[in-house]
Write a protein that holds these residues in place. Structure first.
Motif, PDB file in Angstrom:
ATOM      1  N   LEU A  33      -8.043   3.953  -1.782  1.00 33.76           N
ATOM      2  CA  LEU A  33      -7.443   2.652  -2.063  1.00 33.76           C
ATOM      3  C   LEU A  33      -7.767   1.644  -0.965  1.00 33.76           C
ATOM      4  O   LEU A  33      -8.040   0.471  -1.241  1.00 33.76           O
ATOM      5  N   ASP A  89      -9.000   7.028   2.844  1.00 35.36           N
ATOM      6  CA  ASP A  89      -8.137   6.616   1.733  1.00 35.36           C
ATOM      7  C   ASP A  89      -8.928   5.765   0.736  1.00 35.36           C
ATOM      8  O   ASP A  89      -9.363   4.653   1.077  1.00 35.36           O
ATOM      9  N   ASP A 136      -6.199  -1.193   6.632  1.00 37.27           N
ATOM     10  CA  ASP A 136      -6.320  -2.402   5.812  1.00 37.27           C
ATOM     11  C   ASP A 136      -7.106  -3.498   6.518  1.00 37.27           C
ATOM     12  O   ASP A 136      -7.103  -4.648   6.083  1.00 37.27           O
ATOM     13  N   ARG A 154     -16.282   5.934   2.391  1.00 35.31           N
ATOM     14  CA  ARG A 154     -15.138   6.763   2.004  1.00 35.31           C
ATOM     15  C   ARG A 154     -15.454   8.189   2.433  1.00 35.31           C
ATOM     16  O   ARG A 154     -16.137   8.941   1.736  1.00 35.31           O
ATOM     17  N   LYS A 202     -11.491   0.562  -1.177  1.00 34.04           N
ATOM     18  CA  LYS A 202     -11.652  -0.479  -2.202  1.00 34.04           C
ATOM     19  C   LYS A 202     -11.179  -1.835  -1.671  1.00 34.04           C
ATOM     20  O   LYS A 202     -11.848  -2.867  -1.850  1.00 34.04           O
ATOM     21  N   GLN A 203     -10.038  -1.826  -0.989  1.00 31.47           N
ATOM     22  CA  GLN A 203      -9.486  -3.059  -0.436  1.00 31.47           C
ATOM     23  C   GLN A 203     -10.417  -3.670   0.607  1.00 31.47           C
ATOM     24  O   GLN A 203     -10.640  -4.894   0.626  1.00 31.47           O
ATOM     25  N   HIS A 253       0.851  -1.186   0.000  1.00 34.00           N
ATOM     26  CA  HIS A 253       0.000   0.000   0.000  1.00 34.00           C
ATOM     27  C   HIS A 253       0.890   1.240   0.000  1.00 34.00           C
ATOM     28  O   HIS A 253       1.856   1.314   0.766  1.00 34.00           O
TER      29      HIS A 253
END
Length: 251
Positions: free
Chosen positions: A67, A65, A45, A84, A70-71, A6
């Motif tokens: 990204l 974040d 995460d 988000r 999405k994770q 990441h």
């Protein structure tokens, strides 16, 4: 726990916990129940989410974040909604009452987030990780150098406790200082109106080396704060701040 690469964003204060034992201790502090609704601040995460979602009714995870959002969504947790969004823009009353809150707060905005959470009244327990210095300010007692606005606000409205410290070595990337996990429970009984009380405490500490009479000259001239007039704000207890507030604002 994921080890996916990441691109860490310094502007968001990203430091991801990498120790399973610490994760277990944090979750134990939350005392999760199958009927709980959880607000998770900055799930990253999913190191906490991966363990917590099996223990509670639902989790609302607020992550800035894209990204990481999405994770997290790709994990397809059945009872986790990922937003988000910036937690400072989050509308607290979109969730029911008596929620529990968990999160590792980035240092650069930990105080604004905490003040926002204090102003809401729909939670029953918070387990928050701060840089150690911030946690020490939260629980600091009068007379200490670290005692200030944050100490007074937290201790007037909550029972607060540092549960344990967390070494900087269990994060990636490694931060510069250690952290501390702190628990909050709302105090029972009546409390000052939090918005005006917060402004009052902020003004009290606006010149912390000055005596209180210098920060409230009008109240001093009228004689209503005579008992504390020659004291500095760090010499005044949370309960005394409530008394002073009532004299100045409520008459």
């Amino acid at each position: 726990m994921t080890n996916l690469p990441h691109p860490f964003r310094k502007k968001w204060g990203q430091n991801f916990l990498r120790d399973p034992n610490t994760v277990s201790k944090i979750i134990d502090c939350l005392n999760p129940d199958k009927e709980d609704t959880i607000l998770e601040i900055g799930p990253g995460d999913g190191v906490l989410t991966d363990r917590l979602f099996t223990l509670v009714k639902e989790i609302h995870a607020v992550e800035i974040d894209p990204l990481l959002v999405k994770q997290l969504q790709e994990k397809q947790y059945l009872n986790v909604t990922v937003y988000r969004e910036d937690i400072l823009d989050w509308v607290m009353n979109r969730l029911p009452g008596n929620i529990k809150i968990i999160g590792n707060l980035p240092y650069y905005i930990s105080s604004p987030i905490l003040f926002k959470l204090l102003e809401s009244n729909n939670w029953e327990r918070m387990v928050l990780m701060f840089q150690k210095e911030v946690a020490q300010r939260i629980v600091s007692r009068l007379g200490n150098k670290s005692y200030g606005r944050l100490s007074v606000m937290c201790q007037v409205f909550c029972n607060v406790k540092i549960e344990f410290t967390v070494s900087k070595n269990v994060f990636h990337p490694k931060p510069e200082v250690d952290s501390a996990v702190t628990t909050f429970r709302p105090k029972e009984g009546s409390h000052p109106e939090i918005t005006s009380f917060s402004k009052f405490v902020k003004q009290s500490f606006s010149q912390r080396r000055k005596k209180l009479k210098n920060n409230f000259p009008g109240a001093f001239k009228s004689g209503i704060i005579e008992k504390w007039a020659n004291m500095r704000p760090e010499e005044i207890s949370p309960d005394e701040f409530i008394q002073i507030y009532k004299l100045i604002y409520l008459g």
